[in-house]
Design an enzyme around this catalytic site. Structure first.
Site, PDB file in Angstrom:
ATOM      1  CG  ASP A 172       4.030   6.548  11.976  1.00  0.00           C
ATOM      2  OD1 ASP A 172       5.031   5.709  11.261  1.00  0.00           O
ATOM      3  OD2 ASP A 172       3.016   7.070  10.951  1.00  0.00           O
ATOM      4  NE  ARG A 184      -0.854  -0.739   4.827  1.00  0.00           N
ATOM      5  CZ  ARG A 184      -0.011  -1.583   5.407  1.00  0.00           C
ATOM      6  NH1 ARG A 184       0.730  -2.627   4.682  1.00  0.00           N
ATOM      7  NH2 ARG A 184       0.096  -1.704   6.783  1.00  0.00           N
TER       8      ARG A 184
HETATM    9  C1  LIG Z   1      -0.334   5.239   7.844  1.00  0.00           C
HETATM   10  C2  LIG Z   1       0.362   4.874   6.622  1.00  0.00           C
HETATM   11  C3  LIG Z   1      -0.190   3.733   5.692  1.00  0.00           C
HETATM   12  C4  LIG Z   1      -1.538   3.090   6.072  1.00  0.00           C
HETATM   13  O1  LIG Z   1      -1.168   2.249   7.138  1.00  0.00           O
HETATM   14  P1  LIG Z   1      -2.561   1.368   7.592  1.00  0.00           P
HETATM   15  O2  LIG Z   1      -1.961   0.772   8.787  1.00  0.00           O
HETATM   16  O3  LIG Z   1      -2.715   0.436   6.695  1.00  0.00           O
HETATM   17  O4  LIG Z   1      -3.777   2.311   7.843  1.00  0.00           O
HETATM   18  C5  LIG Z   1       0.532   3.600   4.617  1.00  0.00           C
HETATM   19  N1  LIG Z   1       1.624   4.167   4.303  1.00  0.00           N
HETATM   20  C6  LIG Z   1       2.123   5.210   4.954  1.00  0.00           C
HETATM   21  C7  LIG Z   1       3.414   5.491   4.536  1.00  0.00           C
HETATM   22  C8  LIG Z   1       1.750   5.520   6.036  1.00  0.00           C
HETATM   23  O5  LIG Z   1       2.165   6.339   7.021  1.00  0.00           O
END
Ligand SMILES: *Cc1c(COP(=O)(O)O)cnc(C)c1O
Length: 390
Positions: free
Chosen positions: A342, A128
């Site tokens: 994060d 993703r």
């Molecule tokens: C938050 C984020 C996502 C999506 O994370 P999910 O846990 O799937 O919601 C994707 N790429 C990046 C760089 C992110 O910071």
């Protein structure tokens, strides 16, 4: 008694009747264009309505080259005039503490710039991507993790090459989920957003799209029936909204969220744990309950990123864990977000949980429940064939 009545007060959906904008007609107030044109941005405009602390006055004057100050009338109108501790005010009015330098803080705390195969496209996880489609927001959150590139005042600009991003996505079949963010994607016009969604949804390996936006909070007026109708053509389309405090959920916000839900858009809420804003179990509970009433499922509770100038808004992780403990078992499971950090430097989101495992051996796990009672769960043991009589 006191706590009871304050909970009732916090979960009440009130209409956001203009108090600071007596000249606005109802028609103007309801228009996105008017809301953006009349953003409160200067010390003079802010001081006309709010009694400021010295730290705020200095903050407004000194922080302008890092992140613009701008608050659109719907949100500004919810700020208490005479309370420098107002939880909404702390999110959008700069304070002098933003200029403090902390060697642990960073301009790009989640290491996004180093994970961009194409400018504006962050590809950290295999399947993703995060697609930054604009650098503008309706109002600017003082703890913005992307303050280095949003609002148009800092030296670094958000570089966007949509065509190159489309090509990258077309040529990268492992990407099945595209998350649009920025800035705020819902600030794009209906027609620009529609073109963007059309192009992305035509890529065969992309299974669904997501939008991250604080517009349903800052500017519910933007959530028109026309916008909802257009978005509903792109199902499956998910929306991550951003509410931090129960007072942000006014009647108008509730109606905007209901319009989105009625158009079949599943919604999650991402909030940031902020000192003096939502760092208590009582506030969190009221926020989470209100979100469920608006058909929004709490998704993430973020530990505040180590963004430059955010030390006055950060809590300890111990406080975050205490809040999570105060939720699990004590309220609806659906109401409970996942608390995450994060990871600084670019490790992605890491779940942080209170420890409910007291002891773990190969025979059994000893666990505690939300009341502190102890239970054991036996681990499966290898069955000896000789012990079975045939
Ligand atoms: C938050 C984020 C996502 C999506 O994370 P999910 O846990 O799937 O919601 C994707 N790429 C990046 C760089 C992110 O910071």
């Amino acid at each position: 008694m006191g706590a009871e009545s304050s909970y009732q007060d916090l979960i009440t959906f009130r209409s956001n009747t203009p108090q600071y904008f007596p000249e606005a007609t109802a028609e103007e107030w309801s228009q996105t264009k008017w809301q953006l044109k009349n953003r409160v941005q200067t010390l003079e405009q802010i001081e006309k309505h709010l009694i400021l602390a010295d730290e705020e006055r200095a903050g407004i004057l000194l922080t302008g080259t890092k992140l613009a100050t701008a608050i659109n009338p719907h949100y500004f109108n919810l700020i208490e005039a005479d309370n420098p501790g107002c939880p909404l005010r702390r999110q959008v009015i700069p304070r002098i503490e933003e200029t403090l330098e902390d060697p642990l803080e960073m301009a790009d705390p989640c290491g996004e710039d180093s994970h961009m195969p194409v400018p504006g496209l962050v590809h950290r996880y295999p399947d993703r991507v995060l697609f930054l489609v604009t650098d503008r927001c309706a109002s600017y959150c003082r703890y913005c993790t992307r303050s280095r590139v949003v609002s148009g005042v800092s030296e670094q600009k958000l570089e966007m090459q949509w065509e190159k991003a489309f090509e990258y996505l077309e040529n990268t079949p492992q990407v099945r989920d595209v998350l649009l963010s920025g800035g705020d994607p819902l600030l794009l016009s209906d027609s620009r957003l529609e073109k963007l969604l059309t192009r992305l949804s035509s890529i065969p390996h992309i299974q669904f799209l997501r939008i991250g936006s604080r517009i349903p909070n800052f500017l519910p007026q933007r959530i028109t029936p026309e916008l909802c109708q257009m978005l509903s053509k792109f199902h499956p389309l998910y929306l991550s909204v951003h509410f931090n405090h129960p007072r942000e959920l006014t009647l108008e916000n509730k109606e905007a969220l209901e319009r989105l839900a009625n158009h079949g858009i599943p919604m999650g809420n991402q909030s940031v744990l902020l000192k003096g804003v939502n760092d208590s179990i009582e506030i969190q509970r009221a926020l989470l309950h209100k979100l469920l009433m608006c058909r929004v499922r709490p998704y993430y509770l973020y530990q505040c990123d180590l963004i430059q100038g955010s030390s006055h808004l950060r809590t300890s992780i111990a406080e975050g864990l205490e809040i999570m403990e105060g939720l699990r078992g004590h309220t609806t499971g659906y109401a409970i977000p996942q608390y995450v950090i994060d990871a600084p430097g670019g490790g992605g989101k890491v779940p942080i949980n209170p420890d409910y495992i007291v002891e773990r051996t190969s025979e059994k796990v000893t666990i505690r429940n939300y009341e502190g009672k102890i239970f054991t769960y036996p681990e499966p043991q290898p069955t000896k064939a000789s012990s079975i009589s045939l």
